[in-house]
Design a protein around this motif. Structure first.
Motif, short mmCIF file in Angstrom:
data_model
loop_
_atom_site.label_atom_id
_atom_site.label_comp_id
_atom_site.label_asym_id
_atom_site.label_seq_id
_atom_site.Cartn_x
_atom_site.Cartn_y
_atom_site.Cartn_z
N PRO A 1 22.38 46.64 34.09
CA PRO A 1 21.52 47.54 34.86
C PRO A 1 21.24 46.97 36.26
O PRO A 1 20.99 45.78 36.43
N GLY A 2 21.38 47.83 37.23
CA GLY A 2 21.14 47.42 38.62
C GLY A 2 22.34 46.80 39.29
O GLY A 2 22.36 46.65 40.51
N ARG A 3 23.32 46.44 38.53
CA ARG A 3 24.53 45.85 39.11
C ARG A 3 25.79 46.39 38.42
O ARG A 3 26.81 45.71 38.36
N SER A 4 25.70 47.59 37.89
CA SER A 4 26.82 48.16 37.14
C SER A 4 28.03 48.42 38.01
O SER A 4 29.16 48.25 37.55
N SER A 5 27.83 48.81 39.27
CA SER A 5 29.00 49.06 40.13
C SER A 5 29.76 47.77 40.40
O SER A 5 31.00 47.78 40.44
N SER A 6 29.05 46.67 40.55
CA SER A 6 29.73 45.37 40.73
C SER A 6 30.47 44.98 39.47
O SER A 6 31.58 44.44 39.55
N ALA A 7 29.88 45.23 38.31
CA ALA A 7 30.54 44.90 37.05
C ALA A 7 31.81 45.73 36.86
O ALA A 7 32.84 45.21 36.43
N VAL A 8 31.74 47.01 37.18
CA VAL A 8 32.92 47.87 37.06
C VAL A 8 33.98 47.45 38.08
O VAL A 8 35.18 47.44 37.76
N ALA A 9 33.57 47.07 39.27
CA ALA A 9 34.52 46.60 40.27
C ALA A 9 35.22 45.33 39.82
O ALA A 9 36.45 45.18 39.98
N MET A 10 34.46 44.40 39.24
CA MET A 10 35.08 43.17 38.73
C MET A 10 36.02 43.47 37.57
O MET A 10 37.08 42.86 37.45
N ASN A 11 35.64 44.42 36.72
CA ASN A 11 36.51 44.84 35.63
C ASN A 11 37.82 45.39 36.19
O ASN A 11 38.90 45.05 35.71
N SER A 12 37.72 46.23 37.20
CA SER A 12 38.93 46.81 37.80
C SER A 12 39.79 45.75 38.48
O SER A 12 41.02 45.79 38.39
N LEU A 13 39.14 44.80 39.15
CA LEU A 13 39.88 43.72 39.78
C LEU A 13 40.64 42.90 38.74
O LEU A 13 41.83 42.61 38.90
N PHE A 14 39.95 42.54 37.65
CA PHE A 14 40.59 41.76 36.60
C PHE A 14 41.72 42.55 35.94
O PHE A 14 42.79 42.01 35.67
N ARG A 15 41.49 43.83 35.68
CA ARG A 15 42.54 44.67 35.08
C ARG A 15 43.75 44.77 35.97
O ARG A 15 44.89 44.69 35.52
N GLY A 16 43.51 44.98 37.27
CA GLY A 16 44.62 45.09 38.21
C GLY A 16 45.42 43.81 38.32
O GLY A 16 46.66 43.82 38.31
N ALA A 17 44.73 42.69 38.43
CA ALA A 17 45.42 41.39 38.52
C ALA A 17 46.17 41.09 37.23
O ALA A 17 47.32 40.61 37.28
N SER A 18 45.56 41.38 36.11
CA SER A 18 46.23 41.14 34.82
C SER A 18 47.45 42.05 34.67
O SER A 18 48.49 41.62 34.16
N GLY A 19 47.32 43.29 35.10
CA GLY A 19 48.45 44.21 35.05
C GLY A 19 49.61 43.76 35.92
O GLY A 19 50.77 43.86 35.53
N PHE A 20 49.29 43.23 37.10
CA PHE A 20 50.33 42.71 37.99
C PHE A 20 51.06 41.55 37.34
O PHE A 20 52.31 41.51 37.32
N VAL A 21 50.31 40.60 36.81
CA VAL A 21 50.93 39.43 36.17
C VAL A 21 51.76 39.87 34.96
O VAL A 21 52.90 39.40 34.77
N ALA A 22 51.22 40.77 34.16
CA ALA A 22 51.95 41.24 32.98
C ALA A 22 53.25 41.94 33.37
O ALA A 22 54.29 41.75 32.72
N ALA A 23 53.21 42.74 34.44
CA ALA A 23 54.42 43.44 34.88
C ALA A 23 55.47 42.47 35.39
O ALA A 23 56.67 42.65 35.17
N GLU A 24 55.05 41.41 36.07
CA GLU A 24 55.99 40.43 36.58
C GLU A 24 56.61 39.59 35.46
O GLU A 24 57.77 39.19 35.55
#
Length: 131
Positions: free
Chosen positions: A60-83
């Protein structure tokens, strides 16, 4: 409560991914591939949407930051997995690659269950130390 709803899908996601792996490996009819891909996607989205809602509710109060970090981690993990996936697929084939992926999904599901069962205690401890 949000994570509780993922338990039903957790039973089916790794077998669906493993089924897709070996259907692709054995060059089974395309309808079988489509069915396995549908179930893999369905259970994956089911778990993802519930865990994303949990991330929002538990920050609560920082949910947008948490979702942004989730998206950052997902994107980076997806890049590594694809490579990594292409050389692995050439070395061990579709069946081995996606079976290994199903194993990694099983580990991720175990971490979600850990949060489900110990998260309340962790949250209470964190709230006490913040005050």
């Amino acid at each position: 409560m949000r994570l509780e709803s993922t338990k039903a899908a957790m039973w089916w996601l790794p077998p669906a991914v493993t089924g897709y792996a070996w259907v692709c490996q054995e060059h089974v009819h395309v309808s079988a591939m489509c069915a396995m891909l549908f179930f893999s996607g369905f259970f994956s989205v089911w778990i993802y949407s519930s865990t994303l809602a949990y991330i929002v509710d538990s920050n609560p109060g920082r949910s947008s930051s948490a979702v942004a970090m989730n998206s950052l981690f997902r994107g980076a993990s997806g890049f590594v997995a694809a490579e990594i996936a292409v050389p692995l697929q050439g070395a061990i084939g579709d069946g081995g690659l996606y079976t290994a992926w199903a194993g990694m999904l099983l580990l991720a599901e175990l971490m979600i269950l850990l949060v489900l069962y110990k998260g309340k205690r962790w949250r209470e401890t964190s709230n006490r130390t913040e005050k």
